[in-house]
Structures are given as structure tokens and as C-alpha cells.
Design a protein around this motif. Structure first.
Motif, short mmCIF file in Angstrom:
data_model
loop_
_atom_site.label_atom_id
_atom_site.label_comp_id
_atom_site.label_asym_id
_atom_site.label_seq_id
_atom_site.Cartn_x
_atom_site.Cartn_y
_atom_site.Cartn_z
N VAL A 273 0.80 -1.37 -0.04
CA VAL A 273 -0.10 -0.01 0.04
C VAL A 273 0.79 1.35 -0.08
O VAL A 273 0.57 2.14 -0.71
N ALA A 274 1.95 1.18 0.80
CA ALA A 274 2.84 2.37 0.68
C ALA A 274 3.43 2.57 -0.62
O ALA A 274 3.49 3.61 -0.87
N LEU A 275 3.99 1.32 -1.18
CA LEU A 275 4.66 1.59 -2.46
C LEU A 275 3.59 2.12 -3.43
O LEU A 275 3.99 3.20 -4.39
N TYR A 276 2.35 1.72 -3.46
CA TYR A 276 1.11 2.25 -4.34
C TYR A 276 1.04 3.95 -4.21
O TYR A 276 1.02 4.51 -4.98
N GLY A 277 0.79 4.24 -2.79
CA GLY A 277 0.71 5.56 -2.54
C GLY A 277 1.82 6.46 -2.61
O GLY A 277 1.71 7.44 -3.26
N ILE A 278 3.39 6.21 -2.69
CA ILE A 278 4.28 6.89 -2.89
C ILE A 278 4.39 7.06 -4.45
O ILE A 278 4.68 8.07 -5.06
N LEU A 279 3.94 5.96 -5.35
CA LEU A 279 4.15 6.05 -6.71
C LEU A 279 2.93 6.98 -7.22
O LEU A 279 3.16 8.07 -7.88
N MET A 280 1.69 6.57 -6.82
CA MET A 280 0.44 7.25 -7.46
C MET A 280 0.25 8.56 -7.05
O MET A 280 -0.21 9.34 -7.79
N PHE A 281 0.57 8.67 -5.63
CA PHE A 281 0.25 10.19 -5.13
C PHE A 281 1.52 11.00 -4.86
O PHE A 281 1.65 12.29 -5.31
#
Length: 301
Positions: free
Chosen positions: A61-69
Motif C-alpha cells: 500500500v505504501a509503495l502504491y501511495g508513494i508512486l501514485m500520489f
């Protein structure tokens, strides 16, 4: 698609179009990294207290959040701050389609189709046209933004494309929960970057002198452009096939170019319209080329 749901799809297009304008307006009061931090802070809190955590490992979830947001929205704000027009930024972000296809071929063994390759060539010709006109504002051939701004937009599109692959590997999750929890991991690194590169004095000064337009821009980006927009989008994807819903996103860069010309007085230069047309045509070919050919082959002669 039912008339009511068609109206929801068009509402999402409008909400996302206005998000680009909100970034531009918010940058009048706040530096780009601080603006993105405030946006994602409001997107995550207090919603993570009421929305369930996605049932996947937190580091994903953290990886997704850092990339997407953090990366996508942070780089977008910095690029617009450096002079990339809001309308052109919306067009350049569409390059995420080809980043996603390339990464899917490498990591998911999804072989790109001939239509995706053709679409990439057409879109990259539009990208080349943008690069030819990137330059200083004082240049007679320049467009008022630097090559650095163009590169940042490509990095933002790459972050979006990479986040798509991460999201695909997460499996089916509640989209709103993923947005809220992903944003929770996205704003701390943005805040650290803002403190490092923009400085606490500039951040405090911008907050003390925040205008009503600046406050409205941040609130709009967090609650309308992100939460409401994605909530409605998630509802449509639940009701209809993605192939029926996805084409509406191509209206966003078109409306952003037109609305930014009206609201922000961004000039509708011929080269900009030509570049936008090439990029969007390439995306259309890559996404719907094979389907259009099959439809024509099935149509009665």
C-alpha cells in the motif's frame, strides 16, 4: 450506459478537469511540494480512521501511495510550477498508458500488441513536438516552460504507469480505502521534501497568507478531485466493463486545454493543439485500435 450513469461519467470528467486548474490556482499561494502535501494530508485524514485498511501488506500500500500520489502529484505540481501549462500537463500524463504497457510486458509477460506499438509511435511524435517547443519564456520559439518541466511530467506519467502495475498485483481492493491509506504513506515524504527544498519559512509564509482561492483549491483537490471523483469512477467500473468507461478519461485533457484557455488565459497555440492531437490519437489507437477493427470487420458491408 443509462442516462444517469452517463451523467456521472461526465461529472467525473469535469471533476478531474477542474483538478488541473485547481493545482494552477493553488500554486499562486503555496509552493508545489507543500501544496501536494496539504492535498494528500486531507485525503488521508481522518478517512483512514473510518475506512478499513486494504487487506494487503502495508508495504505494498505504501509503495502504491508513494508512486501514485507522492511522485505523480508532487512532480505534476512542480512541473506546472515551472511553467508547464495545465492543459499540456493533462495531455502529457496520458503517456502513462505506454509506461503501463511496457512494464506489463516486462513484469507480467503481457506482450504489447501491434496497435499499442503503433499508438506509442504516434504519441511519441506528439511528445517530440512538445520537446521542440520547450524553452525559456523569453525565447521566440519557446513555450514558456523548460525542458526540465517536460521531463518532470514524463516522470509523473511513469510513476502513474508503475503504480498501475503495483495496483494490478494488489488484486481487487476497495478503491477508496486504497486512496486514503495510500495517501497516508504519501504525504510524509512530500512534507520532508518540502521542508528540505522549499524551507519552513516559505511554507509558514504561504500558510499565513493563504487566500480564499488557495484554500478552496486545496479542499477541491482533496475532496472533489480525489475522493468524490474516484468514488464515482469506482461505482461506474462496478456497473459497467472498463472498456465502456475508460474512453471518458480521454475527455479530461481535451476539456483541460479548453478550460485552461478560458480560466487561466493559456494560449491555444497551433503546435500545442497538434501535439495534443497526436498524443491522444496514439492513446486511442493503443487502447481501442484492435476493437475498432474487429467492429468494422463484423459490420455488414
Amino acid at each position: 450506459m443509462r442516462i444517469g450513469h452517463l451523467g456521472l461519467a461526465l461529472l467525473v470528467v469535469v471533476l478531474w478537469t477542474l483538478s488541473f486548474l485547481a493545482v494552477k490556482l493553488g500554486l499562486r499561494d503555496m509552493p508545489p511540494l507543500a501544496l501536494s502535501t496539504a492535498r494528500l494530508l486531507l485525503t488521508s485524514l481522518p478517512w483512514v480512521l473510518v475506512l478499513p485498511r486494504p487487506p494487503v501488506p502495508l508495504h505494498k500500500v505504501a509503495l502504491y501511495g508513494i508512486l501514485m500520489f507522492a511522485l505523480q502529484l508532487g512532480l505534476l505540481a512542480v512541473a506546472i510550477h515551472l511553467g508547464v501549462p495545465a492543459g499540456l500537463a493533462a495531455v502529457l500524463l496520458q503517456m502513462h498508458v505506454f509506461v503501463t504497457a511496457t512494464l506489463a510486458a516486462v513484469f507480467l509477460n503481457e506482450r504489447p500488441s501491434q496497435w499499442q506499438i503503433l499508438g506509442a509511435l504516434v504519441s511519441f511524435s506528439g511528445l517530440g513536438l512538445v520537446a521542440m517547443h520547450a524553452g525559456s519564456a523569453s525565447s521566440s520559439l519557446g513555450s514558456g516552460f523548460s525542458v526540465v518541466g517536460l521531463l518532470l511530467m514524463l516522470l509523473a506519467a511513469s510513476a502513474w504507469g508503475t503504480a498501475n502495475i503495483v495496483s494490478k498485483r494488489l488484486g481487487p481492493v476497495n478503491l477508496l480505502s486504497l486512496i486514503a491509506w495510500g495517501s497516508l504513506f504519501a504525504w510524509p515524504p512530500l512534507l520532508l521534501a518540502s521542508l528540505t527544498f522549499e524551507g519552513p519559512e516559505l511554507i509558514l509564509h504561504s500558510f499565513r497568507n493563504l487566500s480564499g482561492i488557495g484554500v478552496g483549491a486545496v479542499l477541491y483537490m482533496a475532496y472533489f478531485g480525489t475522493f468524490l471523483g474516484y468514488a464515482l469512477w469506482s461505482k461506474l467500473l462496478h456497473l459497467y466493463p472498463a472498456t465502456q468507461v475508460a474512453p471518458f478519461t480521454l475527455l479530461v485533457p481535451v476539456l483541460t486545454i479548453l478550460s485552461s484557455a478560458v480560466v487561466l488565459n493559456e494560449p491555444l497555440l497551433p503546435w500545442k493543439l497538434a501535439a495534443a492531437g497526436l498524443v491522444l490519437t496514439g492513446v486511442l489507437l493503443a487502447t481501442f485500435g484492435a476493437r475498432m477493427v474487429r467492429h468494422l470487420q463484423r459490420a455488414p458491408s
